[in-house]
Design an enzyme around this catalytic site. Structure first.
Site, PDB file in Angstrom:
ATOM      1  N   HIS A 156       0.810  -1.214   0.000  1.00  0.00           N
ATOM      2  CA  HIS A 156       0.000   0.000   0.000  1.00  0.00           C
ATOM      3  C   HIS A 156       0.850   1.273   0.000  1.00  0.00           C
ATOM      4  O   HIS A 156       0.329   2.348  -0.302  1.00  0.00           O
ATOM      5  CB  HIS A 156      -0.931  -0.003   1.216  1.00  0.00           C
ATOM      6  N   ASP A 364       3.797   9.365  -1.152  1.00  0.00           N
ATOM      7  CA  ASP A 364       2.655   8.570  -0.720  1.00  0.00           C
ATOM      8  C   ASP A 364       2.388   7.484  -1.742  1.00  0.00           C
ATOM      9  O   ASP A 364       2.507   7.724  -2.948  1.00  0.00           O
ATOM     10  CB  ASP A 364       1.414   9.444  -0.561  1.00  0.00           C
TER      11      ASP A 364
END
Length: 458
Positions: A156, A364
Site C-alpha cells: 500500500h 505517498d
C-alpha cells in the site's frame, strides 16, 4: 470458488450492526463474504508474552482469526522495524531511519509466529492475499511450513528506488522474501519498476518483461493496481452529512469565507510543515486572501511513541500558533489545527463544504484522501483538489492542480489558482476526475487483483 484468506497486520474488529470503518475494509469484507473467507492478523491488543493460538470469531460469514502481540514485539516489530526502518526508507526519508538489530530480529520473529498461527487454519485450495509492509516475509515463512497455495501480496505504500533501498540493512533478504509470492501488486508503475530494478540488481532476479520475473527456480508476476474508493457511497454520504449539526455550525461560522481542508495522519511523510508554510506564503503574497480564507487541518494522532512524531506535533502547533498570531483578526483565525480523529461521516461533509482540498504528501503510495475529496464534491459547485505530484493518486487525478510538495511558493500559487478558478473549469476538471474514479473504484481494484492472482503461475 476457492476460499479467500486475507492477512494484514491489523484486523478490524467486527461489531454487530456497525459497518466497517473505511472503504478498504469494506472491499475486503465484500470479497471475503462472496468467496467465504478468513481474515487473519493482529487484534490491536498487547500480551505479556507470545501467543501462538489465534482466537477465531465468525461474523456475517467471515472468520476473523486474531492474536495479540507481545509488548516487546509491539515495540520492536511494529514501532521498530516496520515504522522506524521500513516506513521512512520506503518514503525516501533515510534521515528518519532508526535501525537496531533487535528490530529486525523481532520483525522476523513476528512473521514466523504469524505463519505458525495461520498455516493450520488453511485449506488446500485457499487463495491468500497478504497486505502491506509489515508482512513481507510471510510467504516465505508459509512456504517453509509446506504451504503451496497461491499467495499474493499488495504493497500500500511506495517502493523506493534501489539507491535508496540499499541503505536499509536487510534489504536483500526482504527482496528475496517478496520473490516467494506468486503476484506482487503495487500502487503505480514507478513502484513496480523500482521493485523490478531492485530485485534484478540486488539478488539477480531475471525480468523477462514488465510484470514477469524469475528468481532462482520460481516464476512470479508483478502488477499495478491503484487502490480506489467507493465513489457513489461517498457522494451519497457527503450529501447527507451537509445537514448535520457539526457541518452546519462550520458553514455558519465560515460565512462567505473560503474553506481549504487537509485531512491526514500526523506523519512526517504528509508534508504538513511545508503545507503550513505555503499557506502563510499565500497570505503574504496574496493579501486579498486575508480575512477571506480558512485552512482547517485535521491531523489524526499517529505513533506517538516514536520521537519523530511527537516532535512533529510540537512543530506544527508552533507553526499554526505563529501564523494565527501574525495574521489573525478579531473575527478571523486563518488556521484551525485539530490534532484529533473525527468520524468518517463528518469528514466527508467537510470535504463537500470545502472550496479547496489540500493533499501535499512528500511521498505517498496512493493517498485516498485525494480521491475521497473528489468523490465528495457537489458536481454543480465542486471544490478544487491541490495535489502533490509525489502522491500515487497524481498518476490518475491529472485534472487536479498538481504541485511540488517541497516548493512552498508553488503550493501557494496552486492554492491561489484553485481559489480563483472559475466555475466552468471546476466542473470540467471534477467531471473528468469522477469518470476516472468510477472506472477504477475499490471494487474494480479488488476484482482485478484477485483475477490476476488466480491466473498467476503457481
Amino acid at each position: 470458488m476457492s476460499r479467500l484468506v486475507v492477512a494484514s497486520n491489523r484486523v478490524p474488529t467486527p461489531r454487530a450492526g456497525q459497518p466497517q470503518a473505511g472503504g478498504l475494509a469494506v472491499a475486503l469484507s465484500d470479497a471475503l463474504t462472496r468467496r467465504g473467507g478468513l481474515w487473519f492478523g493482529w487484534n490491536g491488543q498487547l500480551s505479556a508474552g507470545p501467543v501462538t493460538r489465534p482466537r477465531v470469531v465468525r461474523h456475517e460469514g467471515i472468520d476473523y482469526a486474531t492474536l495479540p502481540l507481545a509488548k516487546e514485539d509491539y515495540d520492536d516489530f511494529y514501532l521498530g522495524y516496520a515504522n522506524a526502518v521500513i516506513w521512512p526508507v520506503f518514503h525516501f526519508n533515510l534521515g528518519a531511519m532508526d535501525y537496531q538489530r533487535r528490530y529486525s530480529e523481532s520483525y522476523a520473529r513476528v512473521n514466523a509466529l504469524f505463519a505458525d498461527a495461520l498455516a493450520p487454519l488453511l485449506e488446500h485450495d485457499d487463495i491468500l492475499w497478504i497486505h502491506d509492509y509489515h508482512l513481507m516475509p510471510l510467504a516465505r515463512e508459509l512456504r517453509d511450513r509446506g504451504v503451496r497455495n497461491r499467495i499474493g501480496f499488495f504493497l500500500h505504500i511506495p517502493f523506493p528506488d534501489y539507491d535508496v533501498l540499499r541503505a536499509m540493512p536487510g534489504h536483500r533478504r526482504l527482496l528475496e522474501d517478496l520473490c516467494r509470492f506468486d503476484l506482487l501488486g503495487f500502487q503505480t508503475e514507478n513502484d513496480r519498476h523500482a521493485f523490478e530494478e531492485s530485485a534484478s540488481r540486488a539478488i539477480g532476479a531475471l525480468v523477462f518483461s514488465p510484470g514477469h520475473l524469475r528468481h532462482r527456480s520460481r516464476h512470479f508476476r508483478t502488477g499495478v493496481y491503484p487502490v480506489g474508493v467507493a465513489v457513489d457511497e461517498l457522494a451519497g454520504l457527503s450529501r447527507r452529512t451537509m445537514t448535520t449539526p457539526r457541518v452546519r455550525r462550520l458553514l455558519d461560522g465560515l460565512g462567505e469565507r473560503d474553506l481549504m481542508i487537509g485531512v491526514d495522519r500526523l506523519d512526517y511523510s504528509k508534508g504538513l510543515e511545508q503545507r503550513f508554510r505555503a499557506f502563510e506564503t499565500l497570505l503574504d503574497d496574496y493579501p486579498h486572501r486575508r480575512g477571506h480564507t480558512v485552512l482547517m487541518q485535521i491531523a489524526s494522532p499517529s505513533r506517538g511513541d516514536i520521537a519523530e512524531y511527537a516532535e512533529l506535533r510540537q512543530r506544527l502547533e508552533g507553526l499554526s500558533g505563529h501564523i494565527n498570531g501574525t495574521y489573525a483578526d478579531l473575527d478571523w483565525a486563518p488556521i484551525h489545527y485539530l490534532n484529533k480523529t473525527f468520524a468518517r461521516g463528518s469528514i466527508v461533509g467537510l470535504y463537500r463544504a470545502a472550496r479547496v482540498g489540500l493533499v501535499t504528501p512528500l511521498r505517498d503510495g496512493m493517498n485516498l484522501v485525494a480521491k475521497e475529496f473528489v468523490a465528495s464534491q457537489d458536481p454543480d459547485n465542486p471544490g478544487v483538489l491541490v495535489l502533490s505530484e509525489l502522491a500515487g493518486a497524481a498518476a490518475e487525478l491529472t485534472d487536479a492542480v498538481l504541485v511540488n510538495p517541497y516548493d512552498i511558493d508553488a503550493i501557494a500559487d496552486g492554492l491561489n489558482q484553485a481559489l480563483a478558478m472559475p466555475l466552468p473549469e471546476r466542473r470540467r476538471r471534477h467531471h473528468r476526475m469522477m469518470a476516472t474514479l468510477r472506472d477504477r473504484d475499490i471494487g474494480a481494484w479488488e476484482q482485478r487483483f484477485l483475477d490476476d492472482l488466480g491466473a498467476a503461475p503457481g
